[in-house]
Design a protein around this motif. Sequence first.
Motif, PDB file in Angstrom:
ATOM      1  N   PRO A 141     -19.331   4.699   9.102  1.00 25.81           N
ATOM      2  CA  PRO A 141     -19.913   3.465   8.580  1.00 25.81           C
ATOM      3  C   PRO A 141     -19.903   3.449   7.052  1.00 25.81           C
ATOM      4  CG  PRO A 141     -21.624   4.928   9.411  1.00 25.81           C
ATOM      5  CD  PRO A 141     -20.325   5.553   9.788  1.00 25.81           C
ATOM      6  N   THR A 142     -19.401   2.380   6.463  1.00 25.65           N
ATOM      7  CA  THR A 142     -19.387   2.218   5.011  1.00 25.65           C
ATOM      8  C   THR A 142     -19.820   0.810   4.656  1.00 25.65           C
ATOM      9  OG1 THR A 142     -17.090   1.462   4.917  1.00 25.65           O
ATOM     10  CG2 THR A 142     -17.480   3.855   4.770  1.00 25.65           C
ATOM     11  N   ALA A 143     -20.319   0.649   3.445  1.00 22.74           N
ATOM     12  CA  ALA A 143     -20.711  -0.674   2.966  1.00 22.74           C
ATOM     13  C   ALA A 143     -19.507  -1.600   2.901  1.00 22.74           C
ATOM     14  CB  ALA A 143     -21.380  -0.553   1.599  1.00 22.74           C
ATOM     15  N   ALA A 144     -18.349  -1.065   2.503  1.00 21.02           N
ATOM     16  CA  ALA A 144     -17.150  -1.894   2.380  1.00 21.02           C
ATOM     17  C   ALA A 144     -16.751  -2.490   3.727  1.00 21.02           C
ATOM     18  CB  ALA A 144     -16.011  -1.065   1.802  1.00 21.02           C
ATOM     19  N   ALA A 145     -16.805  -1.686   4.784  1.00 21.17           N
ATOM     20  CA  ALA A 145     -16.458  -2.194   6.110  1.00 21.17           C
ATOM     21  C   ALA A 145     -17.455  -3.260   6.558  1.00 21.17           C
ATOM     22  CB  ALA A 145     -16.422  -1.049   7.114  1.00 21.17           C
ATOM     23  N   LEU A 146     -18.716  -3.054   6.235  1.00 19.95           N
ATOM     24  CA  LEU A 146     -19.752  -4.018   6.599  1.00 19.95           C
ATOM     25  C   LEU A 146     -19.595  -5.312   5.807  1.00 19.95           C
ATOM     26  CD1 LEU A 146     -22.108  -4.239   8.518  1.00 19.95           C
ATOM     27  CD2 LEU A 146     -23.573  -3.151   6.818  1.00 19.95           C
ATOM     28  N   ASP A 147     -19.184  -5.201   4.547  1.00 15.34           N
ATOM     29  CA  ASP A 147     -18.944  -6.397   3.735  1.00 15.34           C
ATOM     30  C   ASP A 147     -17.897  -7.290   4.383  1.00 15.34           C
ATOM     31  OD1 ASP A 147     -20.710  -5.305   1.927  1.00 15.34           O
ATOM     32  OD2 ASP A 147     -19.161  -4.586   0.548  1.00 15.34           O
ATOM     33  N   ALA A 148     -16.815  -6.669   4.849  1.00 15.71           N
ATOM     34  CA  ALA A 148     -15.733  -7.438   5.453  1.00 15.71           C
ATOM     35  C   ALA A 148     -16.192  -8.113   6.743  1.00 15.71           C
ATOM     36  CB  ALA A 148     -14.546  -6.524   5.728  1.00 15.71           C
ATOM     37  N   ALA A 149     -17.039  -7.439   7.515  1.00 14.45           N
ATOM     38  CA  ALA A 149     -17.486  -7.991   8.793  1.00 14.45           C
ATOM     39  C   ALA A 149     -18.518  -9.092   8.629  1.00 14.45           C
ATOM     40  CB  ALA A 149     -18.053  -6.871   9.663  1.00 14.45           C
ATOM     41  N   THR A 150     -19.267  -9.071   7.543  1.00 17.21           N
ATOM     42  CA  THR A 150     -20.362 -10.030   7.357  1.00 17.21           C
ATOM     43  C   THR A 150     -20.044 -11.118   6.342  1.00 17.21           C
ATOM     44  OG1 THR A 150     -21.385  -8.663   5.636  1.00 17.21           O
ATOM     45  CG2 THR A 150     -22.080  -8.272   7.916  1.00 17.21           C
ATOM     46  N   GLY A 151     -18.859 -11.070   5.748  1.00 12.65           N
ATOM     47  CA  GLY A 151     -18.521 -12.056   4.729  1.00 12.65           C
ATOM     48  C   GLY A 151     -19.269 -11.841   3.428  1.00 12.65           C
ATOM     49  N   GLY A 152     -19.698 -10.615   3.189  1.00 15.16           N
ATOM     50  CA  GLY A 152     -20.372 -10.299   1.937  1.00 15.16           C
ATOM     51  C   GLY A 152     -21.864 -10.561   1.926  1.00 15.16           C
ATOM     52  N   ARG A 153     -22.429 -10.969   3.060  1.00 13.38           N
ATOM     53  CA  ARG A 153     -23.876 -11.212   3.119  1.00 13.38           C
ATOM     54  C   ARG A 153     -24.659  -9.907   3.098  1.00 13.38           C
ATOM     55  NH1 ARG A 153     -25.098 -15.087   8.130  1.00 13.38           N
ATOM     56  NH2 ARG A 153     -22.996 -14.465   8.762  1.00 13.38           N
ATOM     57  N   PRO A 154     -25.914  -9.957   2.664  1.00 11.51           N
ATOM     58  CA  PRO A 154     -26.759  -8.769   2.829  1.00 11.51           C
ATOM     59  C   PRO A 154     -26.884  -8.427   4.308  1.00 11.51           C
ATOM     60  CG  PRO A 154     -27.816 -10.391   1.396  1.00 11.51           C
ATOM     61  CD  PRO A 154     -26.635 -11.066   2.020  1.00 11.51           C
ATOM     62  N   ALA A 155     -26.741  -7.161   4.620  1.00 11.57           N
ATOM     63  CA  ALA A 155     -26.836  -6.722   6.012  1.00 11.57           C
ATOM     64  C   ALA A 155     -27.560  -5.388   6.064  1.00 11.57           C
ATOM     65  CB  ALA A 155     -25.439  -6.598   6.630  1.00 11.57           C
ATOM     66  N   TRP A 156     -28.380  -5.240   7.086  1.00 11.92           N
ATOM     67  CA  TRP A 156     -29.113  -3.993   7.297  1.00 11.92           C
ATOM     68  C   TRP A 156     -29.173  -3.722   8.789  1.00 11.92           C
ATOM     69  CZ3 TRP A 156     -30.177   0.387   5.405  1.00 11.92           C
ATOM     70  CH2 TRP A 156     -31.241   1.176   5.860  1.00 11.92           C
ATOM     71  N   LEU A 157     -28.558  -2.610   9.204  1.00  7.44           N
ATOM     72  CA  LEU A 157     -28.439  -2.253  10.609  1.00  7.44           C
ATOM     73  C   LEU A 157     -29.032  -0.867  10.824  1.00  7.44           C
ATOM     74  CD1 LEU A 157     -24.720  -3.391  10.977  1.00  7.44           C
ATOM     75  CD2 LEU A 157     -26.761  -4.727  11.498  1.00  7.44           C
ATOM     76  N   VAL A 158     -30.072  -0.791  11.631  1.00  9.03           N
ATOM     77  CA  VAL A 158     -30.786   0.461  11.854  1.00  9.03           C
ATOM     78  C   VAL A 158     -30.037   1.292  12.895  1.00  9.03           C
ATOM     79  CG1 VAL A 158     -32.951   1.490  12.621  1.00  9.03           C
ATOM     80  CG2 VAL A 158     -32.971  -0.622  11.282  1.00  9.03           C
ATOM     81  N   ARG A 159     -29.891   2.581  12.605  1.00  5.96           N
ATOM     82  CA  ARG A 159     -29.182   3.483  13.497  1.00  5.96           C
ATOM     83  C   ARG A 159     -29.992   3.781  14.753  1.00  5.96           C
ATOM     84  NH1 ARG A 159     -28.055   8.672  15.092  1.00  5.96           N
ATOM     85  NH2 ARG A 159     -25.898   9.385  14.900  1.00  5.96           N
ATOM     86  N   SER A 160     -29.322   4.136  15.823  1.00  8.45           N
ATOM     87  CA  SER A 160     -29.990   4.575  17.042  1.00  8.45           C
ATOM     88  C   SER A 160     -30.969   5.698  16.711  1.00  8.45           C
ATOM     89  CB  SER A 160     -28.949   5.077  18.051  1.00  8.45           C
ATOM     90  OG  SER A 160     -29.570   5.617  19.175  1.00  8.45           O
TER      91      SER A 160
END
Length: 564
Positions: free
Chosen positions: A153-172
């Motif tokens: 998991p990286t911030a860059a991959a999350l940026d691409a998936a969310t369109g650059g929106r703030p995102a916070w995903l809690v781990r299992s």
Amino acid sequence: MARYPLMLAALAVAFAPLPAAAKKRPPEPAPVGTLIDNIAGETPDGNGGIDRFEAMLIDADGRIVAVYHKGESRPARVAYRLDGGGRVVVPGFIDSHARVMDAGFARITLDLSAAGSLAETLSRITAWSAAHPDAPWVLGQGWDDSGWADGTPTAAALDAATGGRPAWLVRSGGDAGWASSAALTAAGIGDGTADLAGGRIERIAGSRRASGVLVGTAAAMVEAKAPHPRPEDRDTAFAEAQLAFLRTGTTTVADMGTTIEDWQSWRRAADRGDLRLRLVAYAASVNDMTLIGGPGPSPWLYDDRLKMNGLHITLDGAVAVAGAWLAAPYADAPGSKGLPRMNGTQLGNLMSRAAIDNFQVAVTAHGDEAVATLLDTVTDLAQTYKGDRRWRLEGAEVLSTGDLERLAGSGIIVSMQPRLSPEVSARYERQLGTERLGAVQAWRSVADRVGLPAFGSDSPPVPSAPFATFALTTTRPEQALSREAALTAQSAAGARALFAEDRLGRLAKGYRADFLFVDRDPLLAPADQLAGIRVLETWIGGKLAWSAAPATPASKDGATAPPR
């Protein structure tokens, strides 16, 4: 007198004794209670065994008046009678460690618990983001990179998936989170940001740049900036959580980390008559503890549905995120022994603050060094705080032989959350090395040396699944419990951990009628069928709280069920 023969004859007839058939019968006793009849009942008997019975009578307050064994006569008249059709009945499960509101929010936000790879995880994030274009943040939980073979998991991959929106995903497991670049910026996390005590900002290899994963206390930096749910959001989340627990046969939950906002949501549900679960709260902080409980633990409220018991303290994190505080370094990270959240003095101060007002204290301690620190603290506090305190050890992922010896006779209740898939086992071996594997999730060792542990789910994001826990804990080589012990660990042992052994956890006279109809006998079913046992109905306080089938309207004199 002879002058009035007719009058005398009439008087003789009037005062003659009535025939036996004409005498007035005493009124029949009013029908009482609900009889659950023709069942294969199984319950812990309070002495380490199992009591089997065929019927039980429940009063209007939802307590068991009597249980009936084979050959014992049933009451002649009852208000309601349910023919159980010979189905198996067991006590409702007690989840000894869960986070109720988080379990609800996991169902109304982005759920990643079923994703088995980075690609699948990102695909789900992309789909959710597209379906919710107006959401200011992308919020969710449940990802687990233990088995990912296609990346991290990286911030860059999350940026691409969310369109650059703030995102916070809690781990299992809740001990780490995954942030997008916008979320890191909102939290003020940059290249020069130092790690917090008890936390870690994961970095891109060979640099100081934050990768996007925050462990332990570092997660709070983003959580403080994420949108806070409204009261109506909380009420929706609780409704979802309650349904999820009832569906699995869970009737009582020990909530670890209760806030005043959580408590108020539960009170609102109870005031509306919508509180079906039994909830026992362990506050997230001393401030929450005093706001909710005031001068001490609350009494049972709402017909034994709600109680404030004490304080939950987190001493360390889980092994999965290298957060467990170990006595020896991690095998795959020789420079680290984990992430303790506080030292022994700080732990003692918090425990003392709670104990002075008779609040029960539950401490999450996963690593063997964390467990040793808790044991040292309890030894010190026991000089001041006498009586039956029932200090609780939550987690206990890694227990040394010395820990087990010290736990025996300490008065500490061990509360464990069994979870051991092949992926988890491989992770333990990689992180701890083969020589420490025998100390991992050693519930049979605890049962033999300390006493039967209480079992919980640690939900979320892992859903509460009591029969999966039952299957795991009765079949694991070297650590297998007997089926009778495993059933008790999820019922009567859980009640004792809550100071509720006088009313919950068993099906016996005087206890609350919290029980399940299930489709197979957990004490007799083949081992490969245990995890698949289905809950058919969940009853709480003698009322049907959830059913896998459409409800049948109740009626007197032979009703299928009393009114809900």
